[in-house]
Design a protein around this motif. Structure first.
Motif, mmCIF file in Angstrom:
data_model
loop_
_atom_site.group_PDB
_atom_site.id
_atom_site.type_symbol
_atom_site.label_atom_id
_atom_site.label_comp_id
_atom_site.label_asym_id
_atom_site.label_seq_id
_atom_site.Cartn_x
_atom_site.Cartn_y
_atom_site.Cartn_z
ATOM 1 N N ALA A 7 0.838 -1.199 0.000
ATOM 2 C CA ALA A 7 0.000 0.000 0.000
ATOM 3 C C ALA A 7 0.876 1.253 0.000
ATOM 4 O O ALA A 7 0.671 2.164 -0.800
ATOM 5 C CB ALA A 7 -0.926 0.002 1.217
ATOM 6 N N SER A 8 1.878 1.276 0.874
ATOM 7 C CA SER A 8 2.699 2.485 0.956
ATOM 8 C C SER A 8 3.590 2.644 -0.277
ATOM 9 O O SER A 8 3.945 3.753 -0.648
ATOM 10 C CB SER A 8 3.545 2.478 2.232
ATOM 11 N N SER A 13 -4.391 2.485 -0.773
ATOM 12 C CA SER A 13 -4.548 2.028 0.607
ATOM 13 C C SER A 13 -4.848 0.536 0.685
ATOM 14 O O SER A 13 -5.384 -0.055 -0.265
ATOM 15 C CB SER A 13 -5.683 2.794 1.287
ATOM 16 N N ALA A 14 -4.510 -0.057 1.806
ATOM 17 C CA ALA A 14 -4.762 -1.488 2.015
ATOM 18 C C ALA A 14 -6.245 -1.795 1.814
ATOM 19 O O ALA A 14 -6.613 -2.787 1.180
ATOM 20 C CB ALA A 14 -4.321 -1.896 3.412
ATOM 21 N N ILE A 17 -6.992 -1.792 -1.816
ATOM 22 C CA ILE A 17 -6.435 -2.975 -2.478
ATOM 23 C C ILE A 17 -7.360 -4.175 -2.276
ATOM 24 O O ILE A 17 -7.692 -4.890 -3.219
ATOM 25 C CB ILE A 17 -5.022 -3.289 -1.944
ATOM 26 N N HIS A 51 -3.484 3.290 -9.978
ATOM 27 C CA HIS A 51 -3.542 4.579 -9.287
ATOM 28 C C HIS A 51 -3.450 5.739 -10.287
ATOM 29 O O HIS A 51 -4.234 6.701 -10.216
ATOM 30 C CB HIS A 51 -2.401 4.642 -8.275
#
Lengths: 130, 130
Positions: A7-8, A13-14, A17, A51
């Motif tokens: 995520a990072s 974001s988790a 995802i 993204h």
DNA sequence: GTTGACCTTCCAGCTTGTGGAACGCTTATC
DNA sequence: GATAAGCGTTCCACAAGCTGGAAGGTCAAC
């Protein structure tokens, strides 16, 4: 990589995802013995691609198509370009629509004193026929 | 007036009028003995007001506030103007965001041949770092 | 009395996530 | 070994603003 790390690294974001996995935009992740999702560098690339495409306003469905094209070594770039141009046209329509709103709103506000008196051309405009 | 008639006079569909009632944007309509909603000319005016405000992009919450102001004979026009200007600012931000998208998309598509070959700067751009 | 156009309510779905609860796993520290 | 912090898991609900559809009641005309 666990989901937090990926995520990072991907700016997704988790939570998102997992959501993308649930709707089938990305394949189900491999799991550790204890059930944790694990990812590799390729997955990070894919999420970055997603993204970027989302940031450019492509719908999730469009992103799914773009992902397919991205992975298809035999794609025709014309296909990608057509998708992109259709999207540009949609964005242009949206911009135009917003500009019309903006123009009307500016017109209304310019005629409004904006003081403590009640008479207000904005409300009159909203109430009026046109 | 039945709901269908008021719908055609106000450009707000019967379905949407019921929805507006359900969320409290408009007051519950009077009913006939058999349960049909009935409306008068004032209700048509209100729905037209709502329709215009929605067309200008005001959220339903904003519309609720605008309706309150519209009905408040002691309102300050400054209050209305402030609402409108905040909305204009939001619209402007949205337009800017879309224009940035559009510029990036145009840039990407301009570099894409758009033929039957697979190499495609659009996909490369989506995959790339920036 | 029957048809067709209306009306009613309620439930589901659209889009793209986000927040939170309840609970399990991992790792470090005491 | 126990415990706590900080990860991970699932599932449900909510956001905005309607729209579609099903199942059924009503009204006016013929």
């Amino acid at each position: 990589m666990n989901i937090g790390e990926v995520a990072s690294h991907s700016s997704v974001s988790a939570k998102t995802i997992r959501y993308y996995e649930s709707i089938g935009l990305i394949a189900p992740a491999r799991r550790t013995a204890s059930g944790y999702r694990t990812y590799d560098e390729k997955d990070v690339q894919t999420l970055r691609f997603i993204h970027h495409a989302r940031n450019l306003g492509f719908s999730v469905k469009d992103v799914a198509m773009l992902l397919d094209l991205w992975r298809d070594q035999k794609r025709a770039s014309a296909h990608v370009k057509a998708l992109a141009m259709a999207h540009i046209a949609a964005v242009d329509r949206k911009i135009e629509e917003l500009q019309k709103m903006r123009d009307t709103l500016l017109d209304l506000t310019h005629h409004c004193h904006g003081d403590d008196r009640p008479d207000c051309p904005i409300l009159d405009g909203l109430a009026g026929e046109p």
